[in-house]
Design a protein around this motif. Structure first.
Motif, PDB file in Angstrom:
ATOM      1  N   UNK A 176      21.996  38.985 -37.889  1.00  0.00           N
ATOM      2  CA  UNK A 176      21.253  39.182 -36.654  1.00  0.00           C
ATOM      3  C   UNK A 176      20.949  37.817 -36.048  1.00  0.00           C
ATOM      4  N   UNK A 177      21.163  37.696 -34.727  1.00  0.00           N
ATOM      5  CA  UNK A 177      20.943  36.440 -34.013  1.00  0.00           C
ATOM      6  C   UNK A 177      20.224  36.749 -32.707  1.00  0.00           C
ATOM      7  N   UNK A 178      19.649  35.711 -32.111  1.00  0.00           N
ATOM      8  CA  UNK A 178      18.997  35.875 -30.807  1.00  0.00           C
ATOM      9  C   UNK A 178      18.747  34.504 -30.197  1.00  0.00           C
ATOM     10  N   UNK A 179      18.477  34.490 -28.915  1.00  0.00           N
ATOM     11  CA  UNK A 179      17.866  33.362 -28.218  1.00  0.00           C
ATOM     12  C   UNK A 179      18.659  32.060 -28.349  1.00  0.00           C
ATOM     13  N   UNK A 180      19.630  31.890 -27.457  1.00  0.00           N
ATOM     14  CA  UNK A 180      20.485  30.716 -27.529  1.00  0.00           C
ATOM     15  C   UNK A 180      20.426  29.940 -26.224  1.00  0.00           C
ATOM     16  N   UNK A 181      19.357  29.188 -26.029  1.00  0.00           N
ATOM     17  CA  UNK A 181      19.214  28.370 -24.825  1.00  0.00           C
ATOM     18  C   UNK A 181      20.150  27.173 -24.930  1.00  0.00           C
ATOM     19  N   UNK A 182      21.135  27.122 -24.028  1.00  0.00           N
ATOM     20  CA  UNK A 182      22.120  26.038 -24.057  1.00  0.00           C
ATOM     21  C   UNK A 182      21.446  24.678 -23.932  1.00  0.00           C
ATOM     22  N   UNK A 186      22.380  22.435 -29.681  1.00  0.00           N
ATOM     23  CA  UNK A 186      23.716  22.889 -30.068  1.00  0.00           C
ATOM     24  C   UNK A 186      23.650  24.229 -30.798  1.00  0.00           C
ATOM     25  N   UNK A 187      24.738  24.982 -30.688  1.00  0.00           N
ATOM     26  CA  UNK A 187      24.839  26.284 -31.345  1.00  0.00           C
ATOM     27  C   UNK A 187      25.397  26.129 -32.758  1.00  0.00           C
ATOM     28  N   UNK A 188      24.872  25.156 -33.486  1.00  0.00           N
ATOM     29  CA  UNK A 188      25.358  24.867 -34.831  1.00  0.00           C
ATOM     30  C   UNK A 188      25.301  26.081 -35.748  1.00  0.00           C
ATOM     31  N   UNK A 189      24.268  26.891 -35.590  1.00  0.00           N
ATOM     32  CA  UNK A 189      24.119  28.070 -36.446  1.00  0.00           C
ATOM     33  C   UNK A 189      25.330  28.981 -36.344  1.00  0.00           C
ATOM     34  N   UNK A 190      25.913  29.086 -35.153  1.00  0.00           N
ATOM     35  CA  UNK A 190      27.090  29.935 -34.988  1.00  0.00           C
ATOM     36  C   UNK A 190      28.292  29.425 -35.770  1.00  0.00           C
ATOM     37  N   UNK A 191      28.416  28.108 -35.887  1.00  0.00           N
ATOM     38  CA  UNK A 191      29.512  27.576 -36.680  1.00  0.00           C
ATOM     39  C   UNK A 191      29.408  28.011 -38.126  1.00  0.00           C
ATOM     40  N   UNK A 192      28.197  28.029 -38.660  1.00  0.00           N
ATOM     41  CA  UNK A 192      27.990  28.496 -40.035  1.00  0.00           C
ATOM     42  C   UNK A 192      28.156  30.014 -40.123  1.00  0.00           C
ATOM     43  N   UNK A 193      27.657  30.715 -39.124  1.00  0.00           N
ATOM     44  CA  UNK A 193      27.773  32.174 -39.135  1.00  0.00           C
ATOM     45  C   UNK A 193      29.242  32.610 -39.130  1.00  0.00           C
ATOM     46  N   UNK A 194      30.075  31.841 -38.443  1.00  0.00           N
ATOM     47  CA  UNK A 194      31.499  32.185 -38.386  1.00  0.00           C
ATOM     48  C   UNK A 194      32.145  32.146 -39.763  1.00  0.00           C
ATOM     49  N   UNK A 195      31.563  31.394 -40.690  1.00  0.00           N
ATOM     50  CA  UNK A 195      32.115  31.273 -42.044  1.00  0.00           C
ATOM     51  C   UNK A 195      31.546  32.304 -43.006  1.00  0.00           C
TER      52      UNK A 195
END
Length: 546
Positions: A176-182, A186-195
């Protein structure tokens, strides 16, 4: 949305617009005509609304915004992409002509064993986005997919179908994810989530923010590139919202997460405007002006998300709440707590609740959605009943003094609505209720109590709150109010203020939540760690350390 029987009669054209849009409020002639244009100015199925572009004329990579999939069903997936050789231009670098796109779904990542293939048009009316509902796939298995137009082939995405209705899967692993103000980092968490090894990702709102992003990307502080000036303003028009999605979707970590996992999305407020409530805007603007803005925001949202045809908006209305199943293991009732809610009590903000917050006429979900939710629970045969939604469901006191302030924007400001939902869950015999929440830029783990003011009352469910991907910037493990919140809310079992996401594994005997955090987002490259792990047993609601 339930039609308002008190709506006055208008001219025939306006009556047709009002019926089509299902509005509760009267729109001016200008506003209604413009809103109606949003509903009818779209290509109908099987028609050519524009001339066709020869794909050979596309000389630059059109797949700059990646690929995505969403809303997995037994034997069916939804695939998405958008053609944009120049994503930061209003037209995406393409003329107002439709483009033929080929798609493939395969059993293997090398596409040697093709499961399905076909074509779709990227229409300029939809900003050259593509939504393909692929059917006749095997249930409960992974697939790989890609798109092609002209000489260009997209990156490969990985998705999966849901198990068949009669299946009994041993486990389901989601994030579960939320709230990604550009502009906050950085969206670093997404890089880890992708793995991560996941079956699906639930996005709980604030996929983008309407606020201006300056030339250096805000907290990203770019030194190697400059963003165009049109990002440095608040989103108001359809063009503004479309460009903002293009900015977000060029982020490589977000693209990687979408390519790695199917997403199930719902919105909160910032996809349109901060803290709006139904057709009431945050600021004092005419209702018809706000509804035109909402129509723009909703249309851009559907265009840029992996959503199916029933979610296509009509003017300023969009049926986003929906139900998904994962065999007999889990039922997901995805809520929309923005479009139908009553205006916030006491002028919004942190307030001491009173009669207005308890008024049974006020609603968080709207009558129709609330009835849909409770009816769905009555017929559910799932072990876990999961409710992905936007704002904190459990009571959250801000003060040690009594009476304490609470958030008027969360369910604390709609206490009669919350009581009806909990009573409905009890009447339906829901034993394993799990609410998944975003919005507040921190990670929480709550026990949902039958009576929040009585710590000894029965625990009736669990709420897992996912922190933000970047909103709030770096954060801290223990925010300044940590002691106050933990003391004032004895049903609060976990609280962490870093950025990241939460993974949840639903099993036959228990569910486990791992709060995954990164130490910073204002510069790239942060590692990921687990800030806390908790379990709740099937048939015994309540969180315990893992």
């Amino acid at each position: 949305m339930t039609p308002d029987a008190r709506r006055p009669e208008h001219t025939p054209a306006l009556r047709a617009a009002a019926r089509h849009l299902g509005r509760r409020r009267f729109l001016t002639a200008t506003g209604a005509a413009a809103a109606l244009a949003f509903a009818v100015g779209l290509p109908a199925a099987g028609t050519a609304a524009a001339a066709e572009l020869d794909p050979a004329r596309i000389t630059d990579d059109p797949f700059t915004l990646g690929v995505a999939s969403g809303d997995p069903q037994p034997g069916s997936v939804l695939l998405w992409t958008r053609l944009a050789p120049a994503p930061y231009q209003p037209d995406g670098g393409l003329p107002a002509e439709r483009v033929l796109v080929h798609w493939e779904v395969a059993h293997d990542e090398n596409f040697r064993r093709i499961a399905r293939r076909g074509t779709a048009f990227a229409h300029p009316e939809f900003h050259h986005t593509v939504h393909v509902e692929v059917s006749h796939l095997a249930p409960g298995r992974p697939y790989h997919y890609r798109f092609r137009t002209g000489a260009w082939t997209s990156e490969t995405g990985r998705t999966r179908t849901a198990p068949a209705p009669g299946d009994s899967p041993a486990a389901l692993r989601l994030a579960a994810v939320s709230c990604q103000a550009y502009h906050d980092g950085y969206f670093t968490a997404y890089g880890h989530l992708a793995q991560e090894d996941l079956d699906a990702v639930l996005h709980l709102g604030d996929y983008l923010y309407e606020y201006a992003v300056n030339a250096t990307g805000g907290s990203r502080a770019y030194t190697d590139r400059t963003l165009p000036a049109h990002f440095n303003r608040e989103t108001m028009t359809l063009e503004d919202y479309r460009l903002r999605y293009a900015l977000y979707k060029t982020d490589p970590d977000l693209r990687a997460a979408h390519a790695a996992h199917p997403f199930v999305v719902t919105w909160d407020d910032h996809e349109t405007e901060n803290n709006y409530a139904g057709d009431t805007p945050e600021n004092s603007v005419p209702p018809e002006e706000f509804l035109l803005r909402r129509a723009s925001a909703y249309r851009a949202y559907w265009e840029n998300q992996p959503l199916r045809r029933p979610q296509r908006p009509q003017g300023p209305d969009m049926r986003l709440y929906r139900r998904l199943h994962w065999g007999d293991l889990a039922q997901f009732d995805i809520l929309d707590t923005r479009q139908y809610r009553s205006d916030q009590a006491y002028g919004d903000g942190a307030r001491v609740p009173g009669p207005e917050a308890d008024d049974p006429a006020r609603t968080m979900t709207g009558e129709t959605q609330e009835r849909w939710l409770l009816d769905g629970w009555r017929t559910s045969r799932a072990l876990w009943n999961v409710v992905p939604q936007q704002v904190v469901f459990s009571q959250r006191k801000f003060d040690l003094t009594e009476p304490s302030r609470v958030s008027m924007d969360a369910w604390d400001g709609y206490r009669a609505s919350r009581r009806r939902v909990l009573q409905g869950a009890q009447a339906a015999g829901v034993e394993n209720l799990m609410v998944l929440t975003g919005d507040v830029h921190v990670g929480y783990g709550f026990d949902i109590k039958a009576d929040f003011d009585d710590p000894a009352s029965r625990t009736v469910g669990t709420e897992i709150v996912a922190t933000s991907v970047s909103s709030g910037r770096d954060g801290s493990d223990r925010p300044a109010n940590w002691d106050t919140y933990m003391t004032a809310n004895p049903h609060l079992r976990f609280y962490n203020g870093r950025r990241g996401y939460v993974t949840v594994e639903l099993g036959r005997e228990l569910a486990r939540a791992d709060f995954r955090t990164v130490p910073y987002v204002t510069r790239p490259g942060a590692p990921v760690t687990t800030a806390g792990s908790y379990v709740t047993k099937a048939g015994e609601p309540g969180l315990e350390p893992a």
